[in-house]
Design a protein around this motif. Structure first.
Motif, PDB file in Angstrom:
ATOM      1  N   GLY A 173       3.346  -1.976 -10.072  1.00 11.82           N
ATOM      2  CA  GLY A 173       4.893  -1.532 -10.302  1.00 11.82           C
ATOM      3  C   GLY A 173       4.992  -1.257 -11.786  1.00 11.82           C
ATOM      4  N   ALA A 174       3.690  -0.851 -12.416  1.00 15.87           N
ATOM      5  CA  ALA A 174       3.576  -0.587 -13.845  1.00 15.87           C
ATOM      6  C   ALA A 174       3.496   0.700 -14.129  1.00 15.87           C
ATOM      7  CB  ALA A 174       2.807  -1.397 -14.586  1.00 15.87           C
ATOM      8  N   HIS A 175       3.472   1.896 -13.193  1.00 12.13           N
ATOM      9  CA  HIS A 175       2.833   3.033 -13.499  1.00 12.13           C
ATOM     10  C   HIS A 175       3.529   3.960 -14.388  1.00 12.13           C
ATOM     11  CE1 HIS A 175       5.439   3.581  -9.939  1.00 12.13           C
ATOM     12  NE2 HIS A 175       5.560   4.785 -10.272  1.00 12.13           N
ATOM     13  N   SER A 212      -4.791  -7.362 -12.003  1.00 11.57           N
ATOM     14  CA  SER A 212      -5.784  -8.313 -12.120  1.00 11.57           C
ATOM     15  C   SER A 212      -7.295  -7.751 -12.843  1.00 11.57           C
ATOM     16  CB  SER A 212      -6.277  -8.696 -10.607  1.00 11.57           C
ATOM     17  OG  SER A 212      -6.611  -7.544  -9.851  1.00 11.57           O
ATOM     18  N   THR A 213      -7.510  -6.565 -12.653  1.00 11.75           N
ATOM     19  CA  THR A 213      -8.903  -5.950 -13.237  1.00 11.75           C
ATOM     20  C   THR A 213      -8.602  -6.056 -14.881  1.00 11.75           C
ATOM     21  OG1 THR A 213      -9.337  -4.718 -11.252  1.00 11.75           O
ATOM     22  CG2 THR A 213     -10.603  -4.658 -12.907  1.00 11.75           C
ATOM     23  N   ASP A 246      -7.584   0.458 -18.198  1.00 13.48           N
ATOM     24  CA  ASP A 246      -6.820   0.137 -16.958  1.00 13.48           C
ATOM     25  C   ASP A 246      -7.344   0.111 -15.668  1.00 13.48           C
ATOM     26  OD1 ASP A 246      -4.170  -0.576 -15.574  1.00 13.48           O
ATOM     27  OD2 ASP A 246      -2.952   1.204 -16.589  1.00 13.48           O
ATOM     28  N   GLY A 247      -6.835  -0.667 -14.666  1.00 10.99           N
ATOM     29  CA  GLY A 247      -7.209  -0.650 -13.037  1.00 10.99           C
ATOM     30  C   GLY A 247      -6.644   0.409 -12.680  1.00 10.99           C
ATOM     31  N   GLU A 249       2.309   2.783 -17.716  1.00 14.52           N
ATOM     32  CA  GLU A 249       0.970   2.865 -17.752  1.00 14.52           C
ATOM     33  C   GLU A 249       0.622   4.572 -17.806  1.00 14.52           C
ATOM     34  OE1 GLU A 249      -0.663  -0.475 -14.675  1.00 14.52           O
ATOM     35  OE2 GLU A 249       0.104   1.355 -13.848  1.00 14.52           O
ATOM     36  N   LYS A 267      -1.783   4.804  -9.030  1.00 17.77           N
ATOM     37  CA  LYS A 267      -1.875   3.714  -9.606  1.00 17.77           C
ATOM     38  C   LYS A 267      -0.295   3.247  -9.376  1.00 17.77           C
ATOM     39  CE  LYS A 267      -2.710   2.942 -13.807  1.00 17.77           C
ATOM     40  NZ  LYS A 267      -3.080   1.476 -13.282  1.00 17.77           N
ATOM     41  N   GLY A 268       0.047   1.881  -9.656  1.00 18.83           N
ATOM     42  CA  GLY A 268       1.473   1.426  -9.486  1.00 18.83           C
ATOM     43  C   GLY A 268       1.673   0.390  -8.438  1.00 18.83           C
ATOM     44  N   GLY A 269       0.275  -0.040  -7.969  1.00 21.44           N
ATOM     45  CA  GLY A 269       0.259  -1.387  -7.228  1.00 21.44           C
ATOM     46  C   GLY A 269       1.039  -2.615  -7.837  1.00 21.44           C
ATOM     47  N   THR A 274      -2.446  -2.867 -16.606  1.00 20.64           N
ATOM     48  CA  THR A 274      -1.680  -3.752 -15.704  1.00 20.64           C
ATOM     49  C   THR A 274      -2.504  -4.264 -14.551  1.00 20.64           C
ATOM     50  OG1 THR A 274       0.535  -3.499 -16.841  1.00 20.64           O
ATOM     51  CG2 THR A 274       0.416  -4.593 -14.807  1.00 20.64           C
TER      52      THR A 274
HETATM   53  C1  5RP Z   1      -0.339  -1.635 -11.737  1.00 25.43           C
HETATM   54  C2  5RP Z   1      -1.830  -0.796 -11.521  1.00 25.43           C
HETATM   55  C3  5RP Z   1      -2.805  -1.602 -11.432  1.00 25.43           C
HETATM   56  O1  5RP Z   1      -3.787  -1.082 -12.252  1.00 25.43           O
HETATM   57  C4  5RP Z   1      -3.287  -1.215 -10.099  1.00 25.43           C
HETATM   58  O2  5RP Z   1      -2.397  -1.910  -9.223  1.00 25.43           O
HETATM   59  C5  5RP Z   1      -4.799  -2.138  -9.692  1.00 25.43           C
HETATM   60  O3  5RP Z   1      -4.588  -3.355  -9.621  1.00 25.43           O
HETATM   61  P1  5RP Z   1      -5.793  -4.633  -9.720  1.00 25.43           P
HETATM   62  O4  5RP Z   1      -6.610  -4.676 -10.816  1.00 25.43           O
HETATM   63  O5  5RP Z   1      -5.008  -5.666  -9.764  1.00 25.43           O
HETATM   64  O6  5RP Z   1      -6.491  -4.170  -8.299  1.00 25.43           O
HETATM   65  O7  5RP Z   1      -1.516   0.406 -11.300  1.00 25.43           O
HETATM   66  O8  5RP Z   1       0.615  -0.803 -11.869  1.00 25.43           O
END
Ligand code: 5RP
Length: 241
Positions: A100-102, A30-31, A83-84, A105, A96-98, A28
């Motif tokens: 909110g899906a950690h 943007s990456t 994953d990012g 994930e 992780k969890g920025g 989850t």
């Molecule tokens: C979502 C995450 C994402 O992988 C993390 O926040 C990085 O996101 P981005 O690729 O947008 O910087 O952990 O829960």
């Protein structure tokens, strides 16, 4: 190279690891979105894979690209999750969890033979803790859980301020119906004393032991490899222990 171009370049490297027939965890953020995009192109070109999305947000994108999807209940074990991450330390522990899906994930990554992280180099840190640590909590007795979380940080010598995660002016609710508090390494007045999580594995254990904590965003020993993009290109990092 723009930030988006760097993320896409990291995603493109990870795509080279994908083999026909693989069962993939789809991250989850943007990456990860760039990876799903590129995977969609490969599937349109004939690659046969099946994906397990790590969030409802992620589910929509592969669906629209025609990538076959399944659940972890169907597949149980996956070949690889891509994953990012919000932070990557030298031992390849993650925050992780920025997004909110950690929780999902971490479940999906734990069920995978390999977790591959894709990121731009702003995510590389010498110690975790600059990014606020997401902690998913149940709704019941939130204040009691918050106190126990604060105590867990204090046992590691860390002051933290717990900020309720909001979205559009209301509490953010996770895919599993829980709340998130983001633990900032600041004192009660919001002053950052340059705190670093020196022992992330120990803090992870303490947080996991708090009743009311569903899952925290520390990923310890889960990431096997990372593709990190910078202006100089994409470098691969491998976990050595
Ligand atoms: C979502 C995450 C994402 O992988 C993390 O926040 C990085 O996101 P981005 O690729 O947008 O910087 O952990 O829960």
């Amino acid at each position: 190279m723009s930030m988006e171009a760097m993320k896409r370049a990291a995603a493109a490297e990870a795509l080279k690891l994908v083999r026909p027939g693989m069962k993939l965890g789809l991250g989850t953020g943007s990456t990860a979105k760039h990876f799903v995009d590129l995977l969609g192109e490969a599937v349109a070109g004939g690659l046969s894979v099946v994906g397990v999305p790590t969030s409802e947000a992620t589910r929509r994108q592969p669906e629209s690209l025609g990538i076959p999807l399944a659940t972890l209940d169907d597949l149980v074990e996956l070949d690889m999750t891509i994953d990012g991450a919000d932070e990557i330390d030298p031992a390849m522990n993650l925050i992780k969890g920025g997004g909110g899906a950690h929780l999902r994930e971490k479940i999906v990554a734990s069920a995978s033979k390999m977790m591959v992280v894709i990121a731009d180099d702003s995510k590389i840190v010498s110690a975790l803790g600059r990014f606020p640590l997401p902690v998913e909590v149940v709704r019941f007795a939130e204040e009691t859980t918050r106190r126990a979380i604060t105590a867990a940080f204090a046992e590691e010598g860390l002051a933290c301020r717990l900020v309720p995660r909001m979205k559009d002016g209301v509490r953010f609710v996770t895919d599993e119906g829980n709340l998130i508090v983001d633990a900032r390494l600041e004192d009660a007045n919001g002053v950052d004393h340059g705190g670093r999580i020196e022992q992330p594995a120990r803090l992870a254990e303490r947080l996991a032991a708090v009743p009311g904590v569903v899952e925290h965003g520390l990923f310890i020993g889960l990431c096997s490899a990372a593709y990190v993009a910078s202006q100089n290109g994409v470098a691969r990092m491998d976990r050595t222990s």
